[in-house]
Design a protein around this motif. Structure first.
Motif, PDB file in Angstrom:
ATOM      1  N   TYR A   1       0.875  -1.134   0.050  1.00 23.34           N
ATOM      2  CA  TYR A   1      -0.104   0.033   0.192  1.00 23.34           C
ATOM      3  C   TYR A   1       0.857   1.203  -0.072  1.00 23.34           C
ATOM      4  O   TYR A   1       0.541   2.144  -0.575  1.00 23.34           O
ATOM      5  CB  TYR A   1      -0.885  -0.007   1.211  1.00 23.34           C
ATOM      6  N   TRP A   2       2.008   1.150   0.858  1.00 16.55           N
ATOM      7  CA  TRP A   2       2.891   2.417   0.977  1.00 16.55           C
ATOM      8  C   TRP A   2       3.978   2.549  -0.059  1.00 16.55           C
ATOM      9  O   TRP A   2       4.741   3.667  -0.080  1.00 16.55           O
ATOM     10  CB  TRP A   2       3.355   2.523   2.524  1.00 16.55           C
ATOM     11  N   ALA A   3       4.348   1.260  -0.505  1.00 14.53           N
ATOM     12  CA  ALA A   3       5.834   1.459  -1.377  1.00 14.53           C
ATOM     13  C   ALA A   3       5.407   0.749  -2.584  1.00 14.53           C
ATOM     14  O   ALA A   3       4.576  -0.294  -2.664  1.00 14.53           O
ATOM     15  CB  ALA A   3       6.720   0.630  -0.536  1.00 14.53           C
TER      16      ALA A   3
ATOM     17  N   SER B   1       5.008   4.665  -2.490  1.00 11.90           N
ATOM     18  CA  SER B   1       3.636   4.667  -3.662  1.00 11.90           C
ATOM     19  C   SER B   1       2.989   6.089  -3.596  1.00 11.90           C
ATOM     20  O   SER B   1       3.297   6.982  -2.767  1.00 11.90           O
ATOM     21  CB  SER B   1       2.817   3.678  -3.120  1.00 11.90           C
ATOM     22  N   THR B   2       2.202   6.192  -4.225  1.00 11.94           N
ATOM     23  CA  THR B   2       1.445   7.439  -4.411  1.00 11.94           C
ATOM     24  C   THR B   2       0.604   7.660  -3.066  1.00 11.94           C
ATOM     25  O   THR B   2       0.259   8.767  -2.783  1.00 11.94           O
ATOM     26  CB  THR B   2       0.137   7.474  -5.420  1.00 11.94           C
ATOM     27  N   ALA B   3       0.585   6.689  -2.186  1.00 10.85           N
ATOM     28  CA  ALA B   3      -0.256   6.728  -0.725  1.00 10.85           C
ATOM     29  C   ALA B   3       0.524   7.650   0.065  1.00 10.85           C
ATOM     30  O   ALA B   3      -0.056   8.185   1.070  1.00 10.85           O
ATOM     31  CB  ALA B   3      -0.734   5.460  -0.322  1.00 10.85           C
TER      32      ALA B   3
ATOM     33  N   VAL C   1       9.726   6.113   1.666  1.00  6.86           N
ATOM     34  CA  VAL C   1       8.907   5.880   2.667  1.00  6.86           C
ATOM     35  C   VAL C   1       9.554   5.124   3.713  1.00  6.86           C
ATOM     36  O   VAL C   1       9.930   3.912   3.233  1.00  6.86           O
ATOM     37  CB  VAL C   1       7.445   5.753   2.530  1.00  6.86           C
ATOM     38  N   GLY C   2       9.523   5.351   5.023  1.00  4.37           N
ATOM     39  CA  GLY C   2      10.065   4.578   6.152  1.00  4.37           C
ATOM     40  C   GLY C   2       8.787   3.659   6.621  1.00  4.37           C
ATOM     41  O   GLY C   2       7.912   4.140   6.969  1.00  4.37           O
ATOM     42  N   LEU C   3       9.052   2.140   6.763  1.00  6.04           N
ATOM     43  CA  LEU C   3       7.995   1.273   6.987  1.00  6.04           C
ATOM     44  C   LEU C   3       8.330   0.610   8.142  1.00  6.04           C
ATOM     45  O   LEU C   3       9.523   0.014   8.033  1.00  6.04           O
ATOM     46  CB  LEU C   3       7.437   0.474   6.042  1.00  6.04           C
TER      47      LEU C   3
END
Ligand code: TXA
Ligand code: MG
Length: 321
Positions: free
Chosen positions: A75-77, A103-105, A117-119
């Protein structure tokens, strides 16, 4: 002076009302195995802005997005490397943050305008219960930095969060008490956007562990000049931190248990292992501040692995606020 709600009984009901509060755009400070986080819905710009205001942190610093399971990565990457997946499988839930192409999210307000983004999936029952309850009502991730004012020592108890941030909270904000953090230093941050993993911040997941799982050589940022805004500069108490010097009358002192305490020195911690050292370090620094000590002398632990993470934080603390 504002006050957040302090919740010690983390029942299922308490988790679902905390999740609802996140969904409504409020802040929830929550325990993780590393340190306490200051959380907001990672998809809501106004809620994320409250994190920056509460921490007093510059808005171009990216936040880690906490997710309840590996399933949230997609979802995030985007274009997540195979070795990043291998790391997630091996070490999540756990003290590891993966930096991936966003990602665009993942909007600018959470990535600090970076293309990454860091997850992280934290390993704490209360954090996971909160993330699960939030996901059920449509919150895909909780953005959370450590729950301290910018540049200060990270909190490892709910009480320390209250001391740090209570005056900046709104009455709707919540502090969840999940006991003292088990690891005590922040997660290992691994940049997974290159051909090889790259450690941006050392933590309990070590270079050797990463190399073993990925079969790849790991580079680390220890000797690099840090890009301004990419990582915090210090984790400092009020007291001056002096490393590897003999403590004098009235100084605080943190060292492994086999080191004696000189006369007139206030012993703040005597850990018997590296793990214990990490776990009690931040609370001991806070203790020194609450005793209004002007200087804390600290013997750096020897060794690799977690000792590297501890020395990294100590050297930043020694640079002062
Ligand atoms: O253990 C932890 O990581 C704790 C708990 C609450 O999860 N969180 C934490 O967050 O330490 P914070 O914000 O205090 O430190 C995260 C660091 C920051 O220095 C930030 O600059 C860096 O991670 N970071 C976050 N996203 C990044 C990205 N996309 N690229 C590079 N660095 C990033
Ligand atoms: Mg922090």
């Amino acid at each position: 002076m504002s006050t957040g709600q302090f919740v010690s009984r983390c029942t299922a009901d308490a988790m679902s009302s905390a999740a609802t509060s996140i969904k409504d755009g409020n802040l929830v400070a929550f325990p993780t195995e590393t340190v306490y986080g200051l959380g907001a819905d990672a998809s809501q710009e106004k809620a994320v802005a409250k994190i920056y205001a509460t921490k007093g942190r510059p808005a171009d610093h990216p936040l880690i997005v906490h997710i309840s399971s590996m399933g949230g990565i997609g979802y995030w990457a985007d274009e997540v490397s195979d070795y990043a997946i291998a790391l997630a499988r091996a070490f999540w839930p756990g003290p590891m943050t993966l930096i991936c192409k966003r990602s665009t999210a993942a909007k600018d307000f959470v990535t600090g305008g970076q293309e990454t983004v860091g997850l992280r999936v934290p390993d704490h029952v209360v954090a996971l219960a909160l993330l699960d309850a939030a996901k059920e009502i449509g919150v895909h991730g909780i953005a959370a930095p450590s729950a301290n004012r910018f540049g200060h020592v990270s909190p490892t108890t709910a009480e320390a969060v209250r001391e740090e941030l209570d005056q900046y909270f709104s009455p709707q904000d919540i502090i969840l008490d999940g006991g003292p953090s088990r690891v005590g230093v922040e997660s290992t941050i691994i940049d997974c956007t290159g051909n090889n993993p790259h450690i941006l911040r050392p933590g309990a997941i070590t270079q050797a562990m990463i190399e073993e799982v990925t079969g790849l050589k790991v580079t680390d940022a220890q000797n690099e000049i840090r890009v301004s805004g990419s990582l915090e500069n210090h984790y400092a108490p009020q007291a001056i931190v002096a490393l590897d010097t003999t403590p004098q009358l009235g100084d605080g002192y943190i060292a492994m248990s086999n080191r004696p305490t000189p006369a007139g020195v206030i012993r703040l911690a005597s850990p018997q292992s590296i793990e214990e050292y990490a776990r009690i370090l931040y609370a001991s620094l806070r203790d020194g501040d609450s005793q209004k000590l002007s200087r804390i002398c600290i013997d750096q632990p020897q060794g690799d692995g977690l000792a590297i993470a501890i020395c990294d934080r100590l050297q930043r603390a020694a640079r002062g606020r």
